[in-house]
Design an enzyme around this catalytic site. Structure first.
Site, PDB file in Angstrom:
ATOM      1  N   ASP A  60       0.862  -1.180   0.000  1.00 28.28           N
ATOM      2  CA  ASP A  60       0.000   0.000   0.000  1.00 28.28           C
ATOM      3  C   ASP A  60       0.900   1.232   0.000  1.00 28.28           C
ATOM      4  O   ASP A  60       1.145   1.852   1.028  1.00 28.28           O
ATOM      5  CB  ASP A  60      -0.906  -0.009   1.228  1.00 28.28           C
ATOM      6  CG  ASP A  60      -1.886   1.162   1.244  1.00 28.28           C
ATOM      7  OD1 ASP A  60      -1.945   1.892   0.232  1.00 28.28           O
ATOM      8  OD2 ASP A  60      -2.558   1.361   2.265  1.00 28.28           O
ATOM      9  N   TRP A  66       2.399  -6.471   2.930  1.00 26.21           N
ATOM     10  CA  TRP A  66       1.722  -7.648   3.445  1.00 26.21           C
ATOM     11  C   TRP A  66       2.433  -8.903   2.928  1.00 26.21           C
ATOM     12  O   TRP A  66       2.705  -9.019   1.746  1.00 26.21           O
ATOM     13  CB  TRP A  66       0.269  -7.677   2.992  1.00 26.21           C
ATOM     14  CG  TRP A  66      -0.625  -6.696   3.674  1.00 26.21           C
ATOM     15  CD1 TRP A  66      -0.801  -5.384   3.376  1.00 26.21           C
ATOM     16  CD2 TRP A  66      -1.491  -6.973   4.779  1.00 26.21           C
ATOM     17  NE1 TRP A  66      -1.715  -4.811   4.215  1.00 26.21           N
ATOM     18  CE2 TRP A  66      -2.154  -5.759   5.088  1.00 26.21           C
ATOM     19  CE3 TRP A  66      -1.770  -8.120   5.535  1.00 26.21           C
ATOM     20  CZ2 TRP A  66      -3.087  -5.671   6.120  1.00 26.21           C
ATOM     21  CZ3 TRP A  66      -2.691  -8.034   6.565  1.00 26.21           C
ATOM     22  CH2 TRP A  66      -3.340  -6.817   6.846  1.00 26.21           C
ATOM     23  N   LYS A  79       1.415  -8.179   8.413  1.00 25.40           N
ATOM     24  CA  LYS A  79       1.415  -6.784   7.984  1.00 25.40           C
ATOM     25  C   LYS A  79       2.586  -6.055   8.619  1.00 25.40           C
ATOM     26  O   LYS A  79       2.666  -5.911   9.836  1.00 25.40           O
ATOM     27  CB  LYS A  79       0.089  -6.126   8.389  1.00 25.40           C
ATOM     28  CG  LYS A  79      -0.055  -4.675   8.006  1.00 25.40           C
ATOM     29  CD  LYS A  79      -1.404  -4.160   8.485  1.00 25.40           C
ATOM     30  CE  LYS A  79      -1.686  -2.744   8.057  1.00 25.40           C
ATOM     31  NZ  LYS A  79      -3.014  -2.280   8.498  1.00 25.40           N
ATOM     32  N   ASP A 175     -11.206   5.219   5.680  1.00 27.13           N
ATOM     33  CA  ASP A 175     -10.375   4.888   4.517  1.00 27.13           C
ATOM     34  C   ASP A 175     -10.906   3.658   3.792  1.00 27.13           C
ATOM     35  O   ASP A 175     -10.171   2.716   3.496  1.00 27.13           O
ATOM     36  CB  ASP A 175      -8.920   4.671   4.945  1.00 27.13           C
ATOM     37  CG  ASP A 175      -7.931   4.877   3.796  1.00 27.13           C
ATOM     38  OD1 ASP A 175      -8.302   5.523   2.797  1.00 27.13           O
ATOM     39  OD2 ASP A 175      -6.787   4.415   3.912  1.00 27.13           O
TER      40      ASP A 175
END
Length: 350
Positions: A60, A66, A79, A175
């Site tokens: 991301d 990840w 993560k 988000d």
């Protein structure tokens, strides 16, 4: 000496992070913190082949990576936070723990605290992120069918509804987007990344933000101008999320590749006019005559999907997305009603 110093640093990080996490858990879980398993560095290194790049299944931007891992006979997702802001990591872990009982939230199973930036461990997201899945090419897996996308929309709407209504202090995610939705081995949708989440105090209708954060194209205009956060912030983002499912495009790509504009604004496609308050959504049927639905939806959706029911579903979801994205939050539905509407659409009761 180097080994001893490293051990001391790990111990210091463990106590500092543990203290911050315990405090956040108490605040988030009404004084009853949820127990979280603590993993060791060696366990996570074994699970990920020393965090080998081949195990990365989603990134991301510069925020997260990840990893797929294998531990104690089962697949897990790990993560790693590449950067963080304030206590957003501890917010993410605490809200994930609180929400882990919901079937459409990626279940948190533990964390590693012995480093400056903690690492979180979750159930397996075997089929990766929805964002990556929407971008598959012909030599990869089959594109998501329309019925799969509709199911995902309903599942994520249900998770957000739970976030808003299940607790004495409603939680706003802030988000909602395809990059924060993962799919398990059965393509069940799992909402994740609660790092920007915030609670609305009991008895209050909103909470005032201390900073404007979110993702471009998903930030509610009312939040942008007032910094007031309500549940309708997520409703607006969910409208954009529905458009991602319909078009198969990221928001920036959607605006860049659309050639039909209105009101002289080169940033807004004509078919998005329905999300502007001056446009009466009841006039949607006549307004959509200015474009064809197949100019809006992902071409992959239309392969093998024929019949009036599918076209009606596509139009109904587009209409719902535009209502969710109304500038005025009072006009937007709440997520409970959005979930009910998606159930109706999914069952062909149009």
């Amino acid at each position: 000496m180097a080994g001893k110093k490293r051990e001391e640093e790990r111990e210091k990080a463990f106590y500092e992070n543990g203290s911050k996490l315990h405090e956040k858990l108490i605040a988030t879980c009404n004084g009853r913190p949820i127990p979280i398993r603590s993993y060791s560095c060696e366990e996570l290194q074994r699970a990920t082949n020393n965090f080998h790049s081949s195990r990365i299944f989603h990134t991301d931007g510069f925020k997260h990576e990840w990893y797929n891992g294998f531990f104690e006979g089962r697949m897990i997702s790990i993560k790693e936070y590449l950067r963080h802001r304030g206590d957003d990591i501890f917010t993410d872990i605490a809200v994930s723990a609180k929400m882990s009982t919901h079937n459409n939230v990626l279940k948190l199973i533990g964390c590693y605290l012995e480093t400056q930036i903690p690492i979180s461990v979750y159930e397996s997201a075997a089929n990766g992120s929805l964002f990556d899945r929407l971008k598959v090419t012909s030599d990869q897996r089959e594109p998501l069918s329309w019925q799969s996308r509709l199911k995902i929309a309903r599942e994520i709407a249900h998770a957000i509804s739970y976030l808003h209504t299940a607790f004495s202090r409603p939680i706003v995610h802030r988000d909602i987007k395809s990059g924060n939705v993962f799919l398990d081995q059965n393509d069940v949708a799992k909402l994740t990344d609660f790092s920007l989440s915030i609670s609305i105090p009991e008895g209050e209708t909103h909470v005032e933000a201390d900073s404007l954060i979110g993702t471009y194209g998903f930030i509610c205009p009312h939040y942008y101008t007032t910094w007031y956060i309500t549940e309708k912030v997520d409703v607006y983002s969910f409208g954009s999320f529905l458009l991602e499912l319909l078009t198969g495009q990221r928001w920036r790509e959607l605006l860049r590749t659309t050639n039909n504009f209105y009101d002289g604004d080169p940033a807004i496609p004509v078919w998005l006019k329905g999300s502007v308050d001056s446009f009466d959504v009841e006039d949607f049927e006549s307004a959509r005559n200015s474009f064809a639905i197949n100019e809006v939806v992902d071409p992959a959706i239309l392969v093998g999907e024929e019949g009036s029911v599918v076209w009606q579903q596509l139009q109904a979801v587009l209409r719902l997305a535009l209502i969710c994205r109304k500038n005025n939050p009072e006009i937007r539905p709440d997520m409970v009603d959005v979930t009910k509407e998606l159930r109706k659409i999914e069952r062909f009761i149009l």
